[in-house]
Motif scaffolding. Sequence first.
Motif, PDB file in Angstrom:
ATOM      1  N   TYR A  31      -5.185   1.718  -1.562  1.00  0.00           N
ATOM      2  CA  TYR A  31      -6.387   1.418  -0.788  1.00  0.00           C
ATOM      3  C   TYR A  31      -7.053   2.704  -0.336  1.00  0.00           C
ATOM      4  O   TYR A  31      -6.411   3.583   0.245  1.00  0.00           O
ATOM      5  CB  TYR A  31      -6.021   0.563   0.428  1.00  0.00           C
ATOM      6  N   TYR A  35     -15.909   5.587   5.685  1.00  0.00           N
ATOM      7  CA  TYR A  35     -16.535   5.189   6.932  1.00  0.00           C
ATOM      8  C   TYR A  35     -17.600   6.225   7.294  1.00  0.00           C
ATOM      9  O   TYR A  35     -17.506   7.390   6.939  1.00  0.00           O
ATOM     10  CB  TYR A  35     -15.521   5.144   8.075  1.00  0.00           C
ATOM     11  N   LEU A  43     -17.144   3.502  14.253  1.00  0.00           N
ATOM     12  CA  LEU A  43     -16.860   3.651  12.825  1.00  0.00           C
ATOM     13  C   LEU A  43     -17.348   2.420  12.074  1.00  0.00           C
ATOM     14  O   LEU A  43     -17.039   1.293  12.448  1.00  0.00           O
ATOM     15  CB  LEU A  43     -15.355   3.795  12.603  1.00  0.00           C
ATOM     16  N   LEU A  45     -17.645   0.702   8.134  1.00  0.00           N
ATOM     17  CA  LEU A  45     -17.140   0.779   6.770  1.00  0.00           C
ATOM     18  C   LEU A  45     -18.292   0.744   5.780  1.00  0.00           C
ATOM     19  O   LEU A  45     -19.157  -0.133   5.838  1.00  0.00           O
ATOM     20  CB  LEU A  45     -16.186  -0.386   6.515  1.00  0.00           C
ATOM     21  N   GLU A  59     -19.549  -2.813   5.497  1.00  0.00           N
ATOM     22  CA  GLU A  59     -20.585  -3.263   6.435  1.00  0.00           C
ATOM     23  C   GLU A  59     -21.942  -2.632   6.169  1.00  0.00           C
ATOM     24  O   GLU A  59     -22.977  -3.273   6.342  1.00  0.00           O
ATOM     25  CB  GLU A  59     -20.125  -2.932   7.861  1.00  0.00           C
ATOM     26  N   PHE A  90     -16.012   9.783   6.964  1.00  0.00           N
ATOM     27  CA  PHE A  90     -14.564   9.868   6.871  1.00  0.00           C
ATOM     28  C   PHE A  90     -14.063   9.034   5.706  1.00  0.00           C
ATOM     29  O   PHE A  90     -14.483   7.899   5.513  1.00  0.00           O
ATOM     30  CB  PHE A  90     -13.900   9.364   8.151  1.00  0.00           C
ATOM     31  N   ARG A  96      -0.952  -0.109   1.616  1.00  0.00           N
ATOM     32  CA  ARG A  96      -1.162  -1.520   1.307  1.00  0.00           C
ATOM     33  C   ARG A  96      -2.522  -1.733   0.648  1.00  0.00           C
ATOM     34  O   ARG A  96      -3.516  -1.202   1.122  1.00  0.00           O
ATOM     35  CB  ARG A  96      -1.102  -2.368   2.571  1.00  0.00           C
ATOM     36  N   SER A  98      -4.358  -4.230   0.796  1.00  0.00           N
ATOM     37  CA  SER A  98      -5.270  -4.946   1.690  1.00  0.00           C
ATOM     38  C   SER A  98      -5.833  -4.023   2.761  1.00  0.00           C
ATOM     39  O   SER A  98      -6.711  -4.418   3.517  1.00  0.00           O
ATOM     40  CB  SER A  98      -4.537  -6.114   2.363  1.00  0.00           C
ATOM     41  N   GLY A  99      -5.321  -2.818   2.839  1.00  0.00           N
ATOM     42  CA  GLY A  99      -5.794  -1.890   3.868  1.00  0.00           C
ATOM     43  C   GLY A  99      -5.228  -2.187   5.238  1.00  0.00           C
ATOM     44  O   GLY A  99      -5.683  -1.629   6.232  1.00  0.00           O
ATOM     45  N   THR A 100      -4.225  -3.047   5.310  1.00  0.00           N
ATOM     46  CA  THR A 100      -3.679  -3.423   6.612  1.00  0.00           C
ATOM     47  C   THR A 100      -2.487  -2.574   7.025  1.00  0.00           C
ATOM     48  O   THR A 100      -1.909  -2.806   8.070  1.00  0.00           O
ATOM     49  CB  THR A 100      -3.250  -4.902   6.599  1.00  0.00           C
ATOM     50  N   GLY A 101      -2.098  -1.617   6.200  1.00  0.00           N
ATOM     51  CA  GLY A 101      -1.030  -0.716   6.593  1.00  0.00           C
ATOM     52  C   GLY A 101      -1.574   0.444   7.395  1.00  0.00           C
ATOM     53  O   GLY A 101      -2.758   0.509   7.715  1.00  0.00           O
ATOM     54  N   GLU A 102      -0.696   1.371   7.718  1.00  0.00           N
ATOM     55  CA  GLU A 102      -1.116   2.562   8.461  1.00  0.00           C
ATOM     56  C   GLU A 102      -2.218   3.266   7.687  1.00  0.00           C
ATOM     57  O   GLU A 102      -2.114   3.489   6.479  1.00  0.00           O
ATOM     58  CB  GLU A 102       0.069   3.490   8.673  1.00  0.00           C
ATOM     59  N   LEU A 103      -3.276   3.618   8.395  1.00  0.00           N
ATOM     60  CA  LEU A 103      -4.444   4.216   7.764  1.00  0.00           C
ATOM     61  C   LEU A 103      -4.433   5.722   8.010  1.00  0.00           C
ATOM     62  O   LEU A 103      -4.268   6.176   9.149  1.00  0.00           O
ATOM     63  CB  LEU A 103      -5.705   3.588   8.349  1.00  0.00           C
ATOM     64  N   PHE A 105      -6.540   9.282   7.646  1.00  0.00           N
ATOM     65  CA  PHE A 105      -7.916   9.754   7.561  1.00  0.00           C
ATOM     66  C   PHE A 105      -7.980  11.213   7.115  1.00  0.00           C
ATOM     67  O   PHE A 105      -7.082  12.017   7.406  1.00  0.00           O
ATOM     68  CB  PHE A 105      -8.602   9.652   8.922  1.00  0.00           C
TER      69      PHE A 105
END
Lengths: 114, 112
Positions: A31, A35, A43, A45, A59, A90, A96, A98-103, A105
């Motif tokens: 993923y 941003y 922020l 997306l 967005e 950024f 993940r 789905s982008g739901t893991g630790e992000l 930057f």
Amino acid sequence: NAGVTQTPKFQVLKTGQSMTLQCAQDMNHEYMSWYRQDPGMGLRLIHYSVGAGITDQGEVPNGYNVSRSTTEDFPLRLLSAAPSQTSVYFCASSLRTSGTGELFFGEGSRLTVL
Amino acid sequence: KQEVTQIPAALSVPEGENLVLNCSFTDSAIYNLQWFRQDPGKGLTSLLLIQSSQREQTSGRLNASLDKSSGRSTLYIAASQPGDSATYLCAVSYSGNTPLVFGKGTRLSVIA
């Protein structure tokens, strides 16, 4: 381990010019996302990708283009720069899809459009 | 629309004080919640990630709690130091491919 690397760190463009912001990660993350951060807006997306060859809009996608030809790289293209695109950009990645893991930057790219 | 709110927008405390930062979200059906730190001119650094099944996570002097039913999370910082001065953001993720929703952050100043 470099993590997420963005180039350039600073850029000044004239209205109508085009440019590409580069983003690379060395963590084998599927993923990746872009941003923009503006005062008072937080922020937002722009585009994201869940793997090589797959991209989707966020967005605020208008005026920006992305592609994902490799797992490591996710460049952001400004097609015809406008003053409204003055912002800090950024890139972020996550293990993940789905982008739901630790992000994670990058350090950001500060863009000014005159 | 899913929204994440952080109040206050700015906070100034003396060194050594314990403090709490707040994050509220409108949709309680979250997958997980992350707290980030952002130093001026820098990117965001993930501090803690709480899964929806968890009530809290701890890392050093930081403790994050999650109450899904009330739509709230708090970040507790113990014995604050000037080096803790930064903007703290929370972000919520929901199931599926919906993107993270970020709050606008709380700017913390710890005064020596």
